[in-house]
Motif scaffolding. Structure first.
Motif, mmCIF file in Angstrom:
data_model
loop_
_atom_site.group_PDB
_atom_site.id
_atom_site.type_symbol
_atom_site.label_atom_id
_atom_site.label_comp_id
_atom_site.label_asym_id
_atom_site.label_seq_id
_atom_site.Cartn_x
_atom_site.Cartn_y
_atom_site.Cartn_z
ATOM 1 N N ILE A 1 1.961 30.703 -14.339
ATOM 2 C CA ILE A 1 3.053 30.113 -15.225
ATOM 3 C C ILE A 1 3.142 28.970 -13.813
ATOM 4 C CG2 ILE A 1 4.478 29.079 -15.710
ATOM 5 C CD1 ILE A 1 5.477 32.133 -16.322
ATOM 6 N N THR A 2 2.891 27.574 -13.421
ATOM 7 C CA THR A 2 2.486 26.942 -12.739
ATOM 8 C C THR A 2 3.580 25.356 -12.926
ATOM 9 O OG1 THR A 2 -0.032 26.673 -12.618
ATOM 10 C CG2 THR A 2 0.660 25.250 -11.397
ATOM 11 N N TYR A 3 4.137 25.399 -11.603
ATOM 12 C CA TYR A 3 4.745 24.263 -11.743
ATOM 13 C C TYR A 3 4.682 22.689 -10.147
ATOM 14 C CZ TYR A 3 8.284 27.275 -14.459
ATOM 15 O OH TYR A 3 8.503 28.317 -15.489
ATOM 16 N N ALA A 4 4.655 21.840 -10.710
ATOM 17 C CA ALA A 4 4.300 20.788 -9.905
ATOM 18 C C ALA A 4 5.336 19.859 -10.026
ATOM 19 C CB ALA A 4 2.458 20.505 -10.539
ATOM 20 N N ALA A 5 5.625 18.797 -8.355
ATOM 21 C CA ALA A 5 6.685 18.243 -8.310
ATOM 22 C C ALA A 5 6.585 17.406 -7.640
ATOM 23 C CB ALA A 5 8.135 19.101 -8.487
ATOM 24 N N HIS A 6 7.296 16.378 -7.504
ATOM 25 C CA HIS A 6 6.681 14.899 -6.800
ATOM 26 C C HIS A 6 8.387 15.110 -5.533
ATOM 27 C CE1 HIS A 6 7.199 11.732 -3.944
ATOM 28 N NE2 HIS A 6 8.225 11.528 -4.246
ATOM 29 N N THR A 7 7.888 15.658 -4.010
ATOM 30 C CA THR A 7 9.133 16.531 -3.060
ATOM 31 C C THR A 7 8.879 15.657 -2.064
ATOM 32 O OG1 THR A 7 7.158 17.633 -2.977
ATOM 33 C CG2 THR A 7 9.244 18.620 -3.975
ATOM 34 N N MET B 1 0.732 -1.545 0.295
ATOM 35 C CA MET B 1 -0.141 -0.440 0.265
ATOM 36 C C MET B 1 1.152 1.175 -0.072
ATOM 37 S SD MET B 1 -2.757 0.873 2.400
ATOM 38 C CE MET B 1 -3.766 2.272 2.990
ATOM 39 N N GLY B 2 0.656 2.679 -0.442
ATOM 40 C CA GLY B 2 1.500 3.788 -0.778
ATOM 41 C C GLY B 2 0.574 4.640 -0.770
ATOM 42 N N VAL B 3 1.550 5.651 -1.567
ATOM 43 C CA VAL B 3 0.409 7.670 -1.659
ATOM 44 C C VAL B 3 0.652 7.877 -3.041
ATOM 45 C CG1 VAL B 3 0.328 7.986 1.241
ATOM 46 C CG2 VAL B 3 2.302 8.463 -0.343
ATOM 47 N N ILE B 4 -0.279 8.289 -3.256
ATOM 48 C CA ILE B 4 -0.547 9.012 -4.722
ATOM 49 C C ILE B 4 0.584 10.707 -4.615
ATOM 50 C CG2 ILE B 4 -1.376 9.450 -6.790
ATOM 51 C CD1 ILE B 4 -1.969 5.897 -6.029
ATOM 52 N N SER B 5 1.673 10.059 -5.354
ATOM 53 C CA SER B 5 2.329 11.868 -6.068
ATOM 54 C C SER B 5 2.399 11.512 -7.178
ATOM 55 C CB SER B 5 3.360 11.823 -5.240
ATOM 56 O OG SER B 5 3.883 13.065 -5.456
ATOM 57 N N LEU B 6 3.130 12.736 -7.660
ATOM 58 C CA LEU B 6 3.423 13.048 -8.824
ATOM 59 C C LEU B 6 5.023 12.511 -9.267
ATOM 60 C CD1 LEU B 6 3.047 17.277 -9.698
ATOM 61 C CD2 LEU B 6 0.531 15.214 -10.100
ATOM 62 N N TYR B 7 4.749 12.243 -10.622
ATOM 63 C CA TYR B 7 6.471 11.527 -11.345
ATOM 64 C C TYR B 7 7.433 12.967 -12.288
ATOM 65 C CZ TYR B 7 9.361 8.013 -13.839
ATOM 66 O OH TYR B 7 10.629 8.319 -13.778
ATOM 67 N N GLY B 8 7.678 13.116 -11.593
ATOM 68 C CA GLY B 8 8.774 14.304 -12.152
ATOM 69 C C GLY B 8 8.462 15.588 -12.271
ATOM 70 N N ARG B 9 8.780 16.392 -13.055
ATOM 71 C CA ARG B 9 8.150 17.940 -12.930
ATOM 72 C C ARG B 9 6.863 18.456 -13.974
ATOM 73 N NH1 ARG B 9 12.477 22.678 -11.042
ATOM 74 N NH2 ARG B 9 11.155 24.490 -11.838
ATOM 75 N N HIS B 10 5.942 19.351 -13.721
ATOM 76 C CA HIS B 10 5.842 19.735 -14.527
ATOM 77 C C HIS B 10 4.843 21.175 -14.411
ATOM 78 C CE1 HIS B 10 4.658 14.674 -15.191
ATOM 79 N NE2 HIS B 10 4.488 15.198 -13.805
ATOM 80 N N LYS B 11 4.063 21.666 -15.423
ATOM 81 C CA LYS B 11 4.591 23.092 -16.369
ATOM 82 C C LYS B 11 3.138 23.254 -17.236
ATOM 83 C CE LYS B 11 6.633 26.994 -17.949
ATOM 84 N NZ LYS B 11 8.089 27.034 -19.156
ATOM 85 N N SER B 12 2.613 24.270 -16.779
ATOM 86 C CA SER B 12 1.206 24.604 -17.622
ATOM 87 C C SER B 12 1.228 26.126 -17.861
ATOM 88 C CB SER B 12 0.424 23.701 -17.031
ATOM 89 O OG SER B 12 -0.376 24.278 -15.494
ATOM 90 N N GLU B 13 0.533 26.795 -18.406
ATOM 91 C CA GLU B 13 0.763 28.331 -18.267
ATOM 92 C C GLU B 13 -0.469 28.843 -19.296
ATOM 93 O OE1 GLU B 13 3.614 31.593 -20.660
ATOM 94 O OE2 GLU B 13 4.163 30.029 -20.217
#
Length: 132
Positions: free
Chosen positions: A22-28, A1-13
């Motif tokens: 400009i939005t950035y998101a990442a697994h940290t 069992m685990g948790v869900i997070s992002l894979y890699g870094r993502h961007k939108s504008e």
């Protein structure tokens, strides 16, 4: 069992009333890594008017932080955090950069813009399960 997070870094504008968002998101993993992510976004955009952010930095959701970075209180950081929590993401950081375009958006407009940035980026981001 685990948790869900992002894979890699993502961007939108997108643009609202001449303001560029400009939005950035990442697994940290952990607060230190989350703050380093925000600092890297800020360094990438030294002339930005605001760099608002939110993160859930642990696997259980207890370590949450957000910042309006000079926007009116409650109009940026908390809406971004709400999107992360509604999508049930952990160890996830989101930073939204704003270049002011000369037109004031008002509190409601700011909430909508920062929410939209977070939703757009997180919805299109690749997600993975990370083991506890």
């Amino acid at each position: 069992m685990g948790v869900i997070s992002l894979y890699g870094r993502h961007k939108s504008e997108f643009t609202v009333e001449k303001s560029r968002f400009i939005t950035y998101a990442a697994h940290t993993e952990g607060e230190e890594e989350a703050r380093a992510f925000v600092a890297s976004v800020r360094a990438e955009h030294p002339l930005a008017t605001h760099v608002c952010y939110a993160f859930v930095a642990d696997k259980i959701g207890n370590l949450q932080r957000f910042s309006d970075d000079g926007e009116p209180s409650g109009t940026a950081g908390m809406p971004i955090l709400d999107v992360i929590k509604k999508q049930k993401l952990f160890e996830t950081s989101v930073a939204v950069v704003r270049y002011f375009g000369g037109v004031k958006l008002g509190a409601g407009g700011l909430v909508r813009a920062y929410t939209a940035g977070a939703v757009q980026t997180l919805s299109s981001a690749e997600k993975r399960e990370y083991l506890l």
